[in-house]
Design a protein around this motif. Sequence first.
Motif, PDB file in Angstrom:
ATOM      1  N   CYS A  47       0.904  -1.263   0.036  1.00  0.00           N
ATOM      2  CA  CYS A  47       0.015   0.254   0.157  1.00  0.00           C
ATOM      3  C   CYS A  47       0.862   1.160  -0.054  1.00  0.00           C
ATOM      4  O   CYS A  47       2.067   1.480   0.665  1.00  0.00           O
ATOM      5  CB  CYS A  47      -0.962  -0.075   1.092  1.00  0.00           C
ATOM      6  SG  CYS A  47      -1.836   1.231   1.349  1.00  0.00           S
ATOM      7  N   ARG A  48       0.643   2.201  -0.624  1.00  0.00           N
ATOM      8  CA  ARG A  48       1.191   3.550  -0.611  1.00  0.00           C
ATOM      9  C   ARG A  48       0.180   4.642  -0.373  1.00  0.00           C
ATOM     10  O   ARG A  48      -0.868   4.749  -0.879  1.00  0.00           O
ATOM     11  CB  ARG A  48       1.871   3.821  -2.167  1.00  0.00           C
ATOM     12  CG  ARG A  48       2.573   5.195  -2.204  1.00  0.00           C
ATOM     13  CD  ARG A  48       3.414   5.321  -3.495  1.00  0.00           C
ATOM     14  NE  ARG A  48       4.142   6.654  -3.548  1.00  0.00           N
ATOM     15  CZ  ARG A  48       5.094   7.127  -2.718  1.00  0.00           C
ATOM     16  NH1 ARG A  48       5.834   6.131  -2.118  1.00  0.00           N
ATOM     17  NH2 ARG A  48       5.372   8.394  -2.887  1.00  0.00           N
ATOM     18  N   ILE A  49       0.799   5.447   0.636  1.00  0.00           N
ATOM     19  CA  ILE A  49      -0.113   6.559   1.055  1.00  0.00           C
ATOM     20  C   ILE A  49       0.690   7.901   0.731  1.00  0.00           C
ATOM     21  O   ILE A  49       1.951   8.084   0.809  1.00  0.00           O
ATOM     22  CB  ILE A  49      -0.337   6.344   2.569  1.00  0.00           C
ATOM     23  CG1 ILE A  49      -1.170   5.227   2.969  1.00  0.00           C
ATOM     24  CG2 ILE A  49      -1.129   7.879   2.837  1.00  0.00           C
ATOM     25  CD1 ILE A  49      -1.394   5.315   4.486  1.00  0.00           C
ATOM     26  N   GLU A  50      -0.144   8.735   0.077  1.00  0.00           N
ATOM     27  CA  GLU A  50       0.505  10.210  -0.362  1.00  0.00           C
ATOM     28  C   GLU A  50      -0.261  11.160   0.400  1.00  0.00           C
ATOM     29  O   GLU A  50      -1.686  11.307  -0.079  1.00  0.00           O
ATOM     30  CB  GLU A  50       0.514  10.229  -1.979  1.00  0.00           C
ATOM     31  CG  GLU A  50       1.546   9.244  -2.307  1.00  0.00           C
ATOM     32  CD  GLU A  50       1.258   9.287  -3.809  1.00  0.00           C
ATOM     33  OE1 GLU A  50       0.293   9.139  -4.429  1.00  0.00           O
ATOM     34  OE2 GLU A  50       2.320   9.106  -4.615  1.00  0.00           O
ATOM     35  N   ALA A  51       0.130  11.965   1.141  1.00  0.00           N
ATOM     36  CA  ALA A  51      -0.519  12.967   1.912  1.00  0.00           C
ATOM     37  C   ALA A  51       0.128  14.209   1.678  1.00  0.00           C
ATOM     38  O   ALA A  51       0.943  14.506   2.376  1.00  0.00           O
ATOM     39  CB  ALA A  51      -0.599  12.740   3.413  1.00  0.00           C
TER      40      ALA A  51
END
Length: 332
Positions: A47-51
């Motif tokens: 999973c990749r999260i970009e915030a």
Amino acid sequence: MDPLSQLFAHPRAERAFGLLMTMRPPWAVHIADESALTLMVVTGGRCRIEARDAGHDLHPGDIALVRGPHPYRVSDRAGSPAIARIEPGQRCITPDGRPLHVTYAHGLRHWGNDPDGPDTVIVASYPDAGSVGRFVTDVLPDLAVVPAGRIDAALITHLHRELSRDGLGQSVVLDRLIDIVTIEAIRAWAAEHPPARAPWLAGVTDPAVAAALDAMHTRPEKGWTVADLARVGTVSRATLAERFGRLVGQPPLRYLARWRLALARDLLADPALTLDAIAARVGYSSGFALSAAFSREYGHSPAAHRRRLIAPAVALTAGPDQPMSVTKRQNG
């Protein structure tokens, strides 16, 4: 009760949303639900999260805390096409605006483009943290990552199992587990990244300051003086004042005033409490005194704030175009 405890006990913590997301690559979800805080735990695949300006690739066991209300993106990898968008109220739509709940729902708390997909993520969101909760959430960056192994894996296993089944008291069990995992994740992150702007955490390294903070958090209604707080910490008044100011960044009674007003701000969510009753709970002599201090601090009256708090909220119950929610306990 310190701010981390209060985050899960204030009157606005009415509903928590939790589900198990299963996806088959390629996938990406744009999340714009405006939640105050979201917990994500990767249990399988990737999973990749970009915030905002932060991005991180997560693997099984990794935990992410995403501070709202800004939108962010979750995907299997950078560049994957968006297949869904989550809006306020957990309304799920396609990128071009078509309802998507029925298509991606695989049970009460199971959601994704493939029920047997290899990428699995526990998602739990707190729509509102309240004023006291912001003592905690303001400490976090937009994206805080806790690597695998930093909290007890049995907690994650238990939460995953409970999200995958139904039973008596299920919503209460999920409430408690989500709270515990979130608290453990915040504690683990703060232990490795001591926040520079967290006055309530800064003092824990000094026993006298920690004792004074605990006294104020636990008994805000008491008419504390610096001398009283110094006695609690078994140091002189001058010593406490110097240490508290150096570590916390403000005088003890200024911190106490901010804490009391934050508590009052959240208590205004309960329409059954009069302003005088709230004043007594948080250490003001009368509702008039509380109102004056509140207006100076926030620029509007308690009555104006209460009107905003008790305005009809968007229901988070299941509908044809939004996923299910987990109803969180109501606190008094």
